[in-house]
Motif scaffolding. Structure first.
Motif, short mmCIF file in Angstrom:
data_model
loop_
_atom_site.label_atom_id
_atom_site.label_comp_id
_atom_site.label_asym_id
_atom_site.label_seq_id
_atom_site.Cartn_x
_atom_site.Cartn_y
_atom_site.Cartn_z
N ALA A 229 0.84 -1.20 0.00
CA ALA A 229 0.00 0.00 0.00
C ALA A 229 0.87 1.25 0.00
O ALA A 229 0.61 2.21 -0.72
N ARG A 235 -4.03 -1.64 -3.05
CA ARG A 235 -4.55 -2.51 -2.01
C ARG A 235 -4.23 -3.95 -2.41
O ARG A 235 -4.45 -4.34 -3.54
N PRO A 255 -5.82 2.18 -1.49
CA PRO A 255 -5.63 1.56 -0.19
C PRO A 255 -6.15 2.47 0.93
O PRO A 255 -6.02 3.68 0.86
N ALA A 259 -7.86 -2.03 6.33
CA ALA A 259 -8.39 -2.85 5.25
C ALA A 259 -9.87 -3.08 5.48
O ALA A 259 -10.29 -3.37 6.60
#
Lengths: 269, 359
Positions: A229, A235, A255, A259
């Protein structure tokens, strides 16, 4: 004899393309150079075979500074495979591989038999010995890259530097070329784009970003979700599969710091 | 370890079984045959022309001059063969070989199939030098057309080197600088002709500009042959290096070749060869551009083979074209540069078309 970049920087017209990078190789290992476009992978490789002189720091081959060695001397220890060295010239495979003997020839000739044997060994090592008579223009992209690797091996180098050798190749040839490279009895530094392939084939990786080394070590330690990232702005899910291989899955979308719990594929575009 | 032993066994077997020695023998035979053909071409070309001289007479005259015999021959025939046609045929052969070799070097070095010996502005520089001497009379009689051409060629080449350096080097910069230099000196030539020449002078200069072997004598033959032989020998030493250049400067450099130095040295070599040839014959077009391509179709791209093939092919080609240029419109001679293009282009098109069928 090992190749060792010691805090090298390259100021290219006011633009610091390599910034204080140190890279030490161990005999026989495969080191992956990773990083986005323009991160300095190619530039570092150029410094490491003396195609360019570092503005600061030095590159050592064994104990000797590269800038103090002759070109031919360097070419007998360090071979380079570029990403896309195509030519319209129609040489036979064996003739292209024989180019690797140029550093061993003086202006007045050289050791013909030694040349022939080195060329033949390189052809066998790359599996091109059955196609030695083929013309360059009849080869596939994968075969051409093999021939370049064979040409590099004919230099009988200790170190092999490769700049994205699998670019333009389909996945089968990518795997074949990298399998070949890791089995060669030389130290290899290879710039790669594909993190999955790097994880699969490299003993160690170094990640460059804006000319600086931001991480180095075993692939499993380096290639984390956070680093990908950070460096690539992408991502990714990183996991270890049943065979112990590192898997990198890329996901669309920018990203986020955290997450998303909902899983991949639902990020906002 | 067993794999290693097996690999070594394969390598040794393969090296032992390599057909390279037979291939080399075949190559040597083919080249000797081609060289013999060039010599024969010269002998036959000498017999052609308004005054008929038989091949036997030619042989007698040559043996006499070699001091191997004293066969009575007619003095007029002796003069025609020994003073005119033989040196002329030798200059033709040397020019064909030399321009071919220079074109081959340029095409490899600049990675450009359109490169020829004149890509660096050498021919137009030579023509400017020649008209400055021939029409303006600067420099006096001591230099002559040839001396002016030689100096002009080197001035044009120097300009190309300076322009290349100023623009930062690189193969395409060399080509662009050559184009600029060619245009500049062509304009200067036209300016001098247009402003100062009367019609007779214009005709004489034009004839020379198109390439002509009229009136060459033994000193010219010796100069051209020596230049081309030395040039070919030096090029031969760099054949392997020339093989590496087409893969790009990076590949060449990684093989321990000092690309900038080698390129400048080879450009200088071709400039000198071309300048000498152009100063004797004028700018014979087409040979340097197309003969290397034709030779590639015959012998492949490896320069150790391509070099002798180009040289011999160029020599034979020029001898025959010049013989034709002398005789077809006799007694009016045709500029040999016109002949090279008229004969060579159709032949080249046929070669290209056949090559395509083969693929």
């Amino acid at each position: 004899m090992t190749l060792h970049a010691d805090a090298v920087s390259w100021d290219r017209g006011g633009n610091l393309v390599v910034d204080g990078v140190t890279l030490r190789t161990e005999p026989g290992e495969t080191v992956g150079l990773l990083g986005p476009n323009g991160s300095g992978k190619s530039s570092l490789l150029r410094l490491m075979h003396g195609a360019a002189r570092p503005s600061r720091g030095r590159v050592l081959l064994g104990d000797a500074d590269l800038t103090g060695l002759g070109r031919r001397e360097v070419a007998r220890s360090i071979a380079v495979v570029q990403q896309h060295a195509h030519s319209d010239v129609d040489l036979a495979v064996r003739d292209v591989v024989r180019l690797g003997r140029i550093p061993y020839r003086s202006l007045w000739g050289g050791d013909q038999r030694g040349d022939d044997e080195a060329v033949e060994r390189a052809l066998v090592a790359t599996g091109m010995d059955d196609r030695a008579g083929r013309a360059w223009h009849t080869l596939s992209g994968g075969e051409r890259q093999r021939v370049h690797i064979a040409r590099a091996l004919a230099q009988e180098p200790k170190e092999l530097l490769m700049d994205e050798p699998t670019n333009h190749l389909d996945i089968r040839h990518q795997l074949e070329i990298l399998t070949l490279v890791t089995r060669l009895p030389v130290t290899t530094v290879v710039a790669l784009h594909d993190l999955g392939l790097a994880a699969m084939f490299c003993d160690r990786v170094m990640v460059l970003c804006a000319g600086r080394a931001v991480a180095a070590g075993r692939p499993a330690d380096v290639l984390t979700q956070a680093l990908i990232a950070d460096v690539y702005g992408v991502r990714a899910d990183v996991s270890v599969d049943g065979d112990g291989l590192l898997r990198v899955h890329y996901c669309p979308g920018a990203p986020a710091d955290v997450a998303p719990a909902a899983g991949p594929g639902r990020g906002d575009a | 370890m067993s794999t290693e032993a097996r690999t070594d066994a394969r390598v040794v077997a393969a090296v032992g079984a390599q057909p390279s020695r037979r291939g080399r023998l075949r190559l040597a035979v083919a080249l000797l045959g081609a060289a013999a053909f060039v010599v024969l071409s010269i002998a036959v070309a000498i017999t052609l022309g308004p005054a008929d001289v038989s091949l036997v007479n030619v042989r007698d005259i040559l043996l006499n001059h070699a001091g191997l015999a004293q066969i009575p021959v007619r003095a007029s025939e002796d003069a025609i063969v020994w003073q005119e046609r033989l040196p002329r045929a030798i200059v033709a052969a040397a020019t064909g070989a030399g321009l071919g070799i220079c074109g081959m070097i340029m095409q490899s070095l600049l990675r450009n199939p359109l490169a020829d010996p004149f890509v660096l502005g050498i021919s137009s520089g030579a023509s400017t030098g020649a008209v400055v001497i021939g029409i303006l009379g600067i420099g006096g009689a001591g230099l002559g057309l040839s001396g002016g051409a030689f100096i002009g060629a080197l001035v044009a080449f120097a300009l190309v080197l300076v322009l290349t350096r100023l623009t930062g080097g690189g193969t395409d910069k060399v080509v662009l600088a050559g184009v600029a230099s060619t245009q500049l000196f062509s304009a200067l030539t036209s300016l001098v002709v247009f402003a100062f020449a009367d019609s007779d002078e214009t005709r004489g200069v034009m004839f020379w500009l198109l390439g002509s072997l009229e009136g060459v004598r033994w000193p010219d033959a010796v100069l051209c042959t020596a230049t081309v032989v030395v040039g070919a020998a030096l090029t031969w030493r760099t054949a392997r290096v020339l093989d590496a250049f087409p893969f790009g400067d990076d590949v060449a450099a990684s093989l321990g070749i000092d690309t900038a130095k080698v390129r400048t040295a080879l450009l200088l070599l071709t400039a000198l060869i071309t300048a000498v040839l152009v100063s004797v014959t004028g700018a014979v077009g087409f040979v340097g551009l197309v003969l290397p391509h034709a030779a590639r179709l015959i012998s492949g791209h490896r320069h150790s083979r391509l070099l002798p093939t180009t040289a011999l092919l160029g020599a034979a080609f020029m001898v025959w074209v010049d013989a034709g240029a002398r005789t077809v419109f006799a007694p009016t001679p045709l500029p040999v540069g016109v002949g090279t293009a008229l004969v060579g282009v159709p032949v080249f098109i046929v070669l290209l078309a056949r090559r395509r069928e083969l693929r």
